[in-house]
Scaffold this motif. Sequence first.
Motif, PDB file in Angstrom:
ATOM      1  N   PHE A  99       0.827  -1.202   0.000  1.00 24.55           N
ATOM      2  CA  PHE A  99       0.000   0.000   0.000  1.00 24.55           C
ATOM      3  C   PHE A  99       0.864   1.256   0.000  1.00 24.55           C
ATOM      4  N   LEU A 100       1.839   1.306   0.876  1.00 24.49           N
ATOM      5  CA  LEU A 100       2.680   2.499   0.973  1.00 24.49           C
ATOM      6  C   LEU A 100       3.501   2.711  -0.294  1.00 24.49           C
ATOM      7  N   TYR A 101       3.917   1.632  -0.910  1.00 25.71           N
ATOM      8  CA  TYR A 101       4.637   1.766  -2.180  1.00 25.71           C
ATOM      9  C   TYR A 101       3.726   2.352  -3.254  1.00 25.71           C
ATOM     10  N   PHE A 136      11.277   4.429   0.598  1.00 25.38           N
ATOM     11  CA  PHE A 136      11.228   4.531   2.055  1.00 25.38           C
ATOM     12  C   PHE A 136      12.503   5.200   2.586  1.00 25.38           C
ATOM     13  N   LEU A 137      12.646   6.457   2.195  1.00 24.31           N
ATOM     14  CA  LEU A 137      13.845   7.221   2.513  1.00 24.31           C
ATOM     15  C   LEU A 137      13.528   8.314   3.534  1.00 24.31           C
ATOM     16  N   SER A 140      -0.198   5.187   8.825  1.00 25.56           N
ATOM     17  CA  SER A 140       0.250   3.978   8.130  1.00 25.56           C
ATOM     18  C   SER A 140       1.772   3.949   8.018  1.00 25.56           C
ATOM     19  N   CYS A 141       2.355   5.118   7.748  1.00 25.18           N
ATOM     20  CA  CYS A 141       3.817   5.202   7.649  1.00 25.18           C
ATOM     21  C   CYS A 141       4.471   4.874   8.987  1.00 25.18           C
ATOM     22  N   GLU A 142       3.949   5.457  10.060  1.00 26.69           N
ATOM     23  CA  GLU A 142       4.542   5.202  11.372  1.00 26.69           C
ATOM     24  C   GLU A 142       4.360   3.745  11.784  1.00 26.69           C
TER      25      GLU A 142
END
Length: 457
Positions: A18-20, A292-293, A409-411
């Motif tokens: 999802f995050l990608y 994811f940087l 979601s990122c955290e």
Amino acid sequence: MFNFTDINQDYLEKLVDFLYSIAWMYKVLNTQYVKENVLDENRQFLSLLEHIDLNDFVNATEPQNHHPLELQKLIENVNYFRINFDIINTESWKCNNQQKRMSPKKLYEIENMSKLINEICKDDVTTLVDLGSGLGYLDEYLHTNYGYKIIGLEGSAKNQEQAVKRQEKYYAESIGKVKHVHHFITMDSGDFILNEVDDVNKVEELSEKLSNSSTSDIKPPKVALFGLHPCGDLSIVCIKLFLNIDRVKKLIFSPCCYHKMSGKDTDYTEFNYYPLSQTVKELESKYPTNPFLRPFLRLAGQQSPIKFKEMTEIEHFVHGKNMFERGVVEAILMDNETSKRINNTTFSEGRLKFEDIKVKYQLLDKSTSAPKQWTDEHEEKFNKIRNLHPKGEEMSENLFCLQTAVQNSCENLVIMDRIFYIYEQMKILNLNLKVSIKKLQNEKLSPRCLILIVEKS
């Protein structure tokens, strides 16, 4: 939504996918998004928010029928990946200014963090070690209210000196029981920590007094490590010290500032401690590019959407204008140029103009830091951007709104990466660990409200 105890590799795999898929929302820093054409390339999606109540959108607990389908799908995914953490109920909390010169936020965090530490440690821990103790507020509160002996380790000599002065002025009775030490904490700090613990407990002196007893009967004190918002690498150091020091039985800390973790190179294309777990390393490695940087980690550590509930339409415009301005300034700089914000300057009303930039920013030579003058060429670049994005202020705020919506979601990915690392190390080191996460109730007062707890049995 998932319960914390139900998180597994399947959850992580879906979360990474999802995050990608939405990496364009966070792939560059918010000072670079204009220069990198994020607004232009994603104009259609950003325009979906044009007639949407942003406050309603970022705080939606389920998809809304009046939203476009793409936004409904986004909210559906965000809510699917939420984790139901145990809430520390703080409704009855009151701002009791027991400590000197502290904001309500600091008081809230210290009071409730102290209660949690005592709840976890009261039965078998007598000595606490604060990793990154600052001015010693939390240490003094814990000792005053619960009687623990405490070592506060602080990397800043200035902060440590001020902590000692505060102690002498306000908490002289704690001298000898609360010790503020200047020490830069690393993976090799284990022996130093235990020496300080033994010193504050005077184990050797106790052994002499009990010379008639067998020294084997004298057990060294059990230790807990804790930290209130250890930044960057320090939170990883907390975990590794806990895992590798047998006498340390508890770890309690609230992580923050993920983007301040050290990079393997100056461009931060890789980090030393993210991803940390082998599980997440393998999941992220399957993609041709790595989004994811640092911008992703910065978003993961950004405050939650809770403050959106009270923002007015004007406040959203001003925030979007401020964000657009910073992005435009970066986009109009020439090679070998940088800029510096001039203090005590304010926004003009209406939309961003080139005159605003000339008044608010000093142009500088990047190599020498010598002042330079804004030119017609800079203004020409500004006008091209302004014409391309006549509603750049609103579009920028829409981008920020989307980022805020997916922050949780990122955290979750960063937090779960650390949890899975702990589980992996538990097997390697043959440890029996209990892992949990608590969440402070008042997210508005304490945006960094997650507390990671690990206990050895």
